[in-house]
Motif scaffolding. Sequence first.
Motif, PDB file in Angstrom:
ATOM      1  N   ALA A 208       0.826  -1.106   0.110  1.00 27.67           N
ATOM      2  CA  ALA A 208      -0.134   0.073   0.221  1.00 27.67           C
ATOM      3  C   ALA A 208       0.837   1.147  -0.070  1.00 27.67           C
ATOM      4  O   ALA A 208       2.044   1.393   0.825  1.00 27.67           O
ATOM      5  CB  ALA A 208      -1.138  -0.136   1.082  1.00 27.67           C
ATOM      6  N   GLY A 209       0.385   2.122  -0.814  1.00 26.40           N
ATOM      7  CA  GLY A 209       1.245   3.564  -1.046  1.00 26.40           C
ATOM      8  C   GLY A 209       2.530   3.583  -1.771  1.00 26.40           C
ATOM      9  O   GLY A 209       3.224   4.497  -2.071  1.00 26.40           O
ATOM     10  N   HIS A 210       2.960   2.258  -2.368  1.00 27.04           N
ATOM     11  CA  HIS A 210       4.225   2.107  -3.147  1.00 27.04           C
ATOM     12  C   HIS A 210       3.851   2.807  -4.494  1.00 27.04           C
ATOM     13  O   HIS A 210       3.018   2.528  -5.270  1.00 27.04           O
ATOM     14  CB  HIS A 210       4.519   0.771  -3.174  1.00 27.04           C
ATOM     15  N   HIS A 211       4.675   3.336  -5.063  1.00 29.08           N
ATOM     16  CA  HIS A 211       4.887   3.778  -6.445  1.00 29.08           C
ATOM     17  C   HIS A 211       5.972   3.341  -7.216  1.00 29.08           C
ATOM     18  O   HIS A 211       7.152   3.176  -6.703  1.00 29.08           O
ATOM     19  CB  HIS A 211       4.685   5.556  -6.579  1.00 29.08           C
ATOM     20  N   ILE A 212       6.099   3.316  -8.623  1.00 25.28           N
ATOM     21  CA  ILE A 212       7.143   3.469  -9.591  1.00 25.28           C
ATOM     22  C   ILE A 212       7.201   4.732 -10.253  1.00 25.28           C
ATOM     23  O   ILE A 212       6.087   5.346 -10.258  1.00 25.28           O
ATOM     24  CB  ILE A 212       6.854   2.056 -10.570  1.00 25.28           C
ATOM     25  N   ARG A 213       8.605   5.207 -10.275  1.00 25.91           N
ATOM     26  CA  ARG A 213       8.873   6.264 -10.910  1.00 25.91           C
ATOM     27  C   ARG A 213      10.033   6.051 -11.957  1.00 25.91           C
ATOM     28  O   ARG A 213      10.990   5.428 -11.484  1.00 25.91           O
ATOM     29  CB  ARG A 213       9.411   7.396  -9.801  1.00 25.91           C
ATOM     30  N   VAL A 214       9.890   6.513 -13.098  1.00 24.81           N
ATOM     31  CA  VAL A 214      10.564   6.370 -14.121  1.00 24.81           C
ATOM     32  C   VAL A 214      11.095   7.860 -14.740  1.00 24.81           C
ATOM     33  O   VAL A 214      10.072   8.577 -15.129  1.00 24.81           O
ATOM     34  CB  VAL A 214      10.082   5.517 -15.373  1.00 24.81           C
ATOM     35  N   THR A 215      12.597   7.931 -14.706  1.00 22.27           N
ATOM     36  CA  THR A 215      13.108   9.207 -15.244  1.00 22.27           C
ATOM     37  C   THR A 215      13.845   8.951 -16.562  1.00 22.27           C
ATOM     38  O   THR A 215      14.581   8.085 -16.450  1.00 22.27           O
ATOM     39  CB  THR A 215      13.858   9.938 -14.200  1.00 22.27           C
ATOM     40  N   VAL A 216      13.417   9.600 -17.627  1.00 18.26           N
ATOM     41  CA  VAL A 216      14.234   9.502 -18.903  1.00 18.26           C
ATOM     42  C   VAL A 216      15.100  10.778 -19.044  1.00 18.26           C
ATOM     43  O   VAL A 216      14.537  11.815 -19.029  1.00 18.26           O
ATOM     44  CB  VAL A 216      13.156   9.126 -20.272  1.00 18.26           C
ATOM     45  N   SER A 217      16.165  10.365 -19.362  1.00 17.08           N
ATOM     46  CA  SER A 217      17.335  11.594 -19.494  1.00 17.08           C
ATOM     47  C   SER A 217      18.200  11.404 -20.915  1.00 17.08           C
ATOM     48  O   SER A 217      18.314  10.191 -21.257  1.00 17.08           O
ATOM     49  CB  SER A 217      18.119  11.686 -18.387  1.00 17.08           C
ATOM     50  N   ASP A 218      18.482  12.427 -21.443  1.00 18.46           N
ATOM     51  CA  ASP A 218      19.691  12.396 -22.480  1.00 18.46           C
ATOM     52  C   ASP A 218      20.789  13.170 -22.158  1.00 18.46           C
ATOM     53  O   ASP A 218      20.982  13.519 -21.069  1.00 18.46           O
ATOM     54  CB  ASP A 218      18.969  12.868 -23.698  1.00 18.46           C
ATOM     55  N   GLN A 219      21.502  13.664 -22.878  1.00 16.51           N
ATOM     56  CA  GLN A 219      22.833  14.337 -22.896  1.00 16.51           C
ATOM     57  C   GLN A 219      22.495  15.606 -22.234  1.00 16.51           C
ATOM     58  O   GLN A 219      23.479  16.462 -21.631  1.00 16.51           O
ATOM     59  CB  GLN A 219      23.653  14.513 -24.012  1.00 16.51           C
ATOM     60  N   ALA A 220      21.406  16.424 -22.597  1.00 12.08           N
ATOM     61  CA  ALA A 220      20.766  17.631 -22.198  1.00 12.08           C
ATOM     62  C   ALA A 220      20.222  17.464 -20.712  1.00 12.08           C
ATOM     63  O   ALA A 220      20.101  18.762 -20.045  1.00 12.08           O
ATOM     64  CB  ALA A 220      19.984  18.090 -23.264  1.00 12.08           C
ATOM     65  N   GLY A 221      20.112  16.501 -19.986  1.00 14.29           N
ATOM     66  CA  GLY A 221      19.199  16.332 -18.724  1.00 14.29           C
ATOM     67  C   GLY A 221      17.930  15.598 -18.976  1.00 14.29           C
ATOM     68  O   GLY A 221      17.831  14.864 -19.875  1.00 14.29           O
ATOM     69  N   VAL A 222      17.138  15.761 -17.796  1.00 13.29           N
ATOM     70  CA  VAL A 222      15.871  14.948 -17.901  1.00 13.29           C
ATOM     71  C   VAL A 222      14.920  15.310 -18.760  1.00 13.29           C
ATOM     72  O   VAL A 222      14.826  16.617 -19.497  1.00 13.29           O
ATOM     73  CB  VAL A 222      15.222  15.296 -16.705  1.00 13.29           C
ATOM     74  N   VAL A 223      14.426  14.437 -19.783  1.00 10.83           N
ATOM     75  CA  VAL A 223      13.606  14.535 -20.613  1.00 10.83           C
ATOM     76  C   VAL A 223      11.989  14.369 -20.226  1.00 10.83           C
ATOM     77  O   VAL A 223      11.434  15.259 -20.639  1.00 10.83           O
ATOM     78  CB  VAL A 223      13.849  13.344 -21.955  1.00 10.83           C
ATOM     79  N   VAL A 224      11.878  13.183 -19.529  1.00  8.92           N
ATOM     80  CA  VAL A 224      10.295  13.224 -19.007  1.00  8.92           C
ATOM     81  C   VAL A 224      10.430  12.168 -17.787  1.00  8.92           C
ATOM     82  O   VAL A 224      11.359  11.527 -17.744  1.00  8.92           O
ATOM     83  CB  VAL A 224       9.493  12.690 -20.339  1.00  8.92           C
TER      84      VAL A 224
END
Length: 598
Positions: A208-224
């Motif tokens: 309960a309460g757990h989440h998945i977080r996905v961060t996509v990055s490229d050479q310029a930094g965080v994309v989404v």
Amino acid sequence: MPEIPRPEYPRPQFVRAAWQCLNGTWQFERDPGDSGLERGLLGRELTGEIVVPFCPESELSGVGDPDFHPAVWYRRTVRVPRDWAGRRVLLHFQAVDHDATVWVDGVEAARHRGGFTPFSGDLAAAADPEHTYTVVVRARDSRTGPQARGKQSTDYEGRGARYGRTTGIWQTVWCEPVPETHLGRPRITPNVAASALRVTVPVSANRAGHHIRVTVSDQAGVVVRGSARADLDLAPEVSLTLPGDRVRLWSPEDPHLYDLRIDLLDGDGEVADTAASYAGLRSVAIDGQAVLLNGERRFQRLVLDQGYYPDGLMTAPTDEALRRDVELAVRAGFNGARLHQKVFEERYLYHADRAGFLVWGEFGDWGANVGGPPGDNQRPTASFVTQWLEAVERDHSHPSIVGWCPLNETWQRLHDEITVLDDVTWGMYLATKAADPTRPVIDASGYAHRVPGADVYDSHCYEQDPKVFGELMAGLAEGTPYVNADSDGRAWSVPYRGQPYFCSEFGGIWWNPDERQGEGSWGYGTRPADEEELQERFAGLVAVLLDDPRMFGYCYTQLTDVFQEQNGVYRFDRTDKLDVSRIRAAQLRPAAIEEPGE
């Protein structure tokens, strides 16, 4: 050889910062009668030593015994770092050939069948840094009966296209700490049409309460960045749409990879588990007889790669050797490879991903042809399906893989009886399509196609005369391409139905300028009189396929010599044996199927 051989992280698409490599010197003992459990080998010190991850048949193992090993035993102790205290510790084996049982402190921790795919067990449910853990491994490797053994010979000497054997541990052994509730291996699926990446992340438990977080990055930094609840589904899924100005497709010309960070957050928003990965945004599709990459026709200039090494056999001596094999293929003008009769180490795919190198993933299915009445000589078992599905799951997220090949050269006559081969071929094809609908699948490479309308159809043809080879291949224009059959013309395959077609094995030109009198050497056809004849033959054979507007690719045999099979572009030690620039020049011109209007 370094103190810890093959020390690099073995699973580059699911990386945790904390881990311990267990390669190096282990205790070792042969067990020719497979009586070791009865004789107490589980509970005592072993009499010899071996260097893991190299198999006992190889020179690099320090054992160098090429004979048959019905059973072998390994033993070592493990101490975990102090900062792992209290955490669950997973013990990973990247590949053990063929049937493995693992004990930790005398208690069975894992068992696995299959020589090519990884498996895991618990080193500790709650790690104690003050405790010394004893790990014991028994590997069984039968000489007889149906077994997915790839190119390993069932005769003492290798001959023809079969080579020496690999028994026991032949890829990295390692361990890592994880929390009780932790991430499973992510499945990353690109969606070029939506400019998105779909990331499916299994979790060990839904809290309960757990989440998945996905961060996509490229050479310029965080994309989404995106997230999903992890308390509702066994495998939460996050779909991440990339902004238009940050969309960059993966291709041979631009093998761009996005970095991914995957976090499991607890109910307080704290990171409970985290891992790093990467992804390529690319698509594979079929348009008539063409195979498209990112919506464009792409002729696949593939080379057959067996993945053998003189000193390590199926195990590359170094990570650099894996990378070098990709570079050698590109240098010779190939843009991809069939990874032949072996599930390659994940590190190879990592280097292919980074190089924009196209590969077909294949299973080492040879070993099912164990005799029987004509037309029922192939006897693959249910484990062929399970082992192959493990490989597909392991490698799903690699952008370099553009097709799947579960079976190869299943010689068996076609008739009106449904055989084990028919059942298993259909099963492996359907299972592959269910596990991964995003890539084309061929039911069997060459010889015995048993799935009508499979995504792709092919043949193997080692005719050496370019003129005759062209005549054999010419039928594709009328919808009757060259199809493998037995010596009296009886069919092995269901008929061709107009799908994409390629000659997935050809050439194999027998050439060894260094051969000494009396030395064993083997290749296809008549050996050329000199290198000039070889170069002309290669160029002529390649031209037949490049100039066919209905041919979507080819696969030339092969990248390197392998023991007695001396038909490679390079020697077995990867040095040049011919003018590679001419091999490259013969291939690097537009293929007919890529021309506008074809």
